[in-house]
Scaffold this active site. Structure first.
Site, PDB file in Angstrom:
ATOM      1  N   CYS A 116       0.848  -1.186   0.000  1.00 16.97           N
ATOM      2  CA  CYS A 116       0.000   0.000   0.000  1.00 16.97           C
ATOM      3  C   CYS A 116       0.889   1.243   0.000  1.00 16.97           C
ATOM      4  O   CYS A 116       1.848   1.331   0.762  1.00 16.97           O
ATOM      5  CB  CYS A 116      -0.887  -0.036   1.246  1.00 16.97           C
ATOM      6  SG  CYS A 116      -2.183   1.177   1.269  1.00 16.97           S
ATOM      7  N   HIS A 117       0.564   2.209  -0.867  1.00 10.88           N
ATOM      8  CA  HIS A 117       1.351   3.442  -0.921  1.00 10.88           C
ATOM      9  C   HIS A 117       1.188   4.230   0.378  1.00 10.88           C
ATOM     10  O   HIS A 117       0.064   4.358   0.877  1.00 10.88           O
ATOM     11  CB  HIS A 117       0.892   4.323  -2.081  1.00 10.88           C
ATOM     12  CG  HIS A 117       1.272   3.793  -3.413  1.00 10.88           C
ATOM     13  ND1 HIS A 117       0.498   2.882  -4.085  1.00 10.88           N
ATOM     14  CD2 HIS A 117       2.345   4.031  -4.188  1.00 10.88           C
ATOM     15  CE1 HIS A 117       1.074   2.589  -5.232  1.00 10.88           C
ATOM     16  NE2 HIS A 117       2.206   3.257  -5.317  1.00 10.88           N
TER      17      HIS A 117
ATOM     18  N   MET B 230      -8.047   1.625   1.238  1.00 13.48           N
ATOM     19  CA  MET B 230      -7.357   0.827   2.257  1.00 13.48           C
ATOM     20  C   MET B 230      -7.302   1.582   3.582  1.00 13.48           C
ATOM     21  O   MET B 230      -7.401   0.981   4.652  1.00 13.48           O
ATOM     22  CB  MET B 230      -5.954   0.429   1.793  1.00 13.48           C
ATOM     23  CG  MET B 230      -5.948  -0.515   0.595  1.00 13.48           C
ATOM     24  SD  MET B 230      -7.004  -1.967   0.777  1.00 13.48           S
ATOM     25  CE  MET B 230      -6.279  -2.745   2.204  1.00 13.48           C
ATOM     26  N   GLU B 231      -7.179   2.897   3.513  1.00 10.68           N
ATOM     27  CA  GLU B 231      -7.173   3.699   4.738  1.00 10.68           C
ATOM     28  C   GLU B 231      -8.542   3.648   5.419  1.00 10.68           C
ATOM     29  O   GLU B 231      -8.625   3.510   6.648  1.00 10.68           O
ATOM     30  CB  GLU B 231      -6.776   5.148   4.413  1.00 10.68           C
ATOM     31  CG  GLU B 231      -5.306   5.333   4.114  1.00 10.68           C
ATOM     32  CD  GLU B 231      -4.831   4.787   2.765  1.00 10.68           C
ATOM     33  OE1 GLU B 231      -3.611   4.699   2.563  1.00 10.68           O
ATOM     34  OE2 GLU B 231      -5.669   4.441   1.903  1.00 10.68           O
TER      35      GLU B 231
ATOM     36  N   ASP C   8     -11.443  -4.729  22.298  1.00  5.15           N
ATOM     37  CA  ASP C   8     -10.463  -4.606  23.384  1.00  5.15           C
ATOM     38  C   ASP C   8     -11.062  -3.916  24.607  1.00  5.15           C
ATOM     39  O   ASP C   8     -10.841  -4.348  25.742  1.00  5.15           O
ATOM     40  CB  ASP C   8      -9.233  -3.840  22.901  1.00  5.15           C
ATOM     41  CG  ASP C   8      -8.185  -3.713  23.975  1.00  5.15           C
ATOM     42  OD1 ASP C   8      -7.769  -4.751  24.537  1.00  5.15           O
ATOM     43  OD2 ASP C   8      -7.771  -2.568  24.280  1.00  5.15           O
TER      44      ASP C   8
END
Length: 158
Positions: A78-79, A114-115, A129
């Protein structure tokens, strides 16, 4: 057969060369869904999603934004890109599921999906969590791209 963009002519992994691409406004929205046991969800709602660890949703929002900013460090091909905007919204749907939406935007030569996916994913993991002390019966049901625009191909999930 489809040509995978992250393989070079020798079939080896590599980054896509975006040098000749035009800069455009790119936007992506991703969604993650978290399911908590009903009794845990109701208890958290009663306390405005605050736990001994802190505010569940506020912590998840911050973690999601931080993760989206680090996507290029996490996904090998990924860039590494900056972001002009990243927003995380969390809501409870009619099935009592927690829906997380991450919207990311940039003016760049390559996409931002992707971000957005990373932001939604890490926000979901953060909710897990923050709540695992109450129950381990937590499901991250799905993570998916909802829409993207500004690149070669726009996409919108119906």
């Amino acid at each position: 057969m489809t040509n995978f963009s992250h393989l070079n002519t020798k079939g080896q992994p590599g980054m896509v060369n975006v040098g000749s691409k035009k800069i455009t406004h790119r936007k992506a929205v991703a969604k993650a869904v978290v399911i908590l046991p009903r009794n845990i969800l109701k208890a958290l709602q009663k306390d405005d999603f605050k736990t001994k660890k802190g505010s569940v949703f506020q912590t998840a929002i911050i973690a999601g934004i931080m993760a989206a900013k680090k996507t290029g460090d996490l996904i090998p091909l990924c860039h590494p890109i900056g972001m002009d905007n990243c927003e995380i919204e969390i809501e409870i749907n009619s099935q009592d599921e927690i829906e997380i939406y991450c919207t990311a935007e940039i003016e760049a030569k390559t996409g931002i999906e992707m971000e957005a996916l990373t932001g939604a994913s890490v926000a979901a993991l953060t909710i897990y969590d923050m709540c695992k002390a109450l129950s381990h019966d937590i499901v991250i049901k799905e993570i998916k791209l909802i829409e993207k625009s500004g690149g070669k191909n726009d996409f919108k999930r119906e």
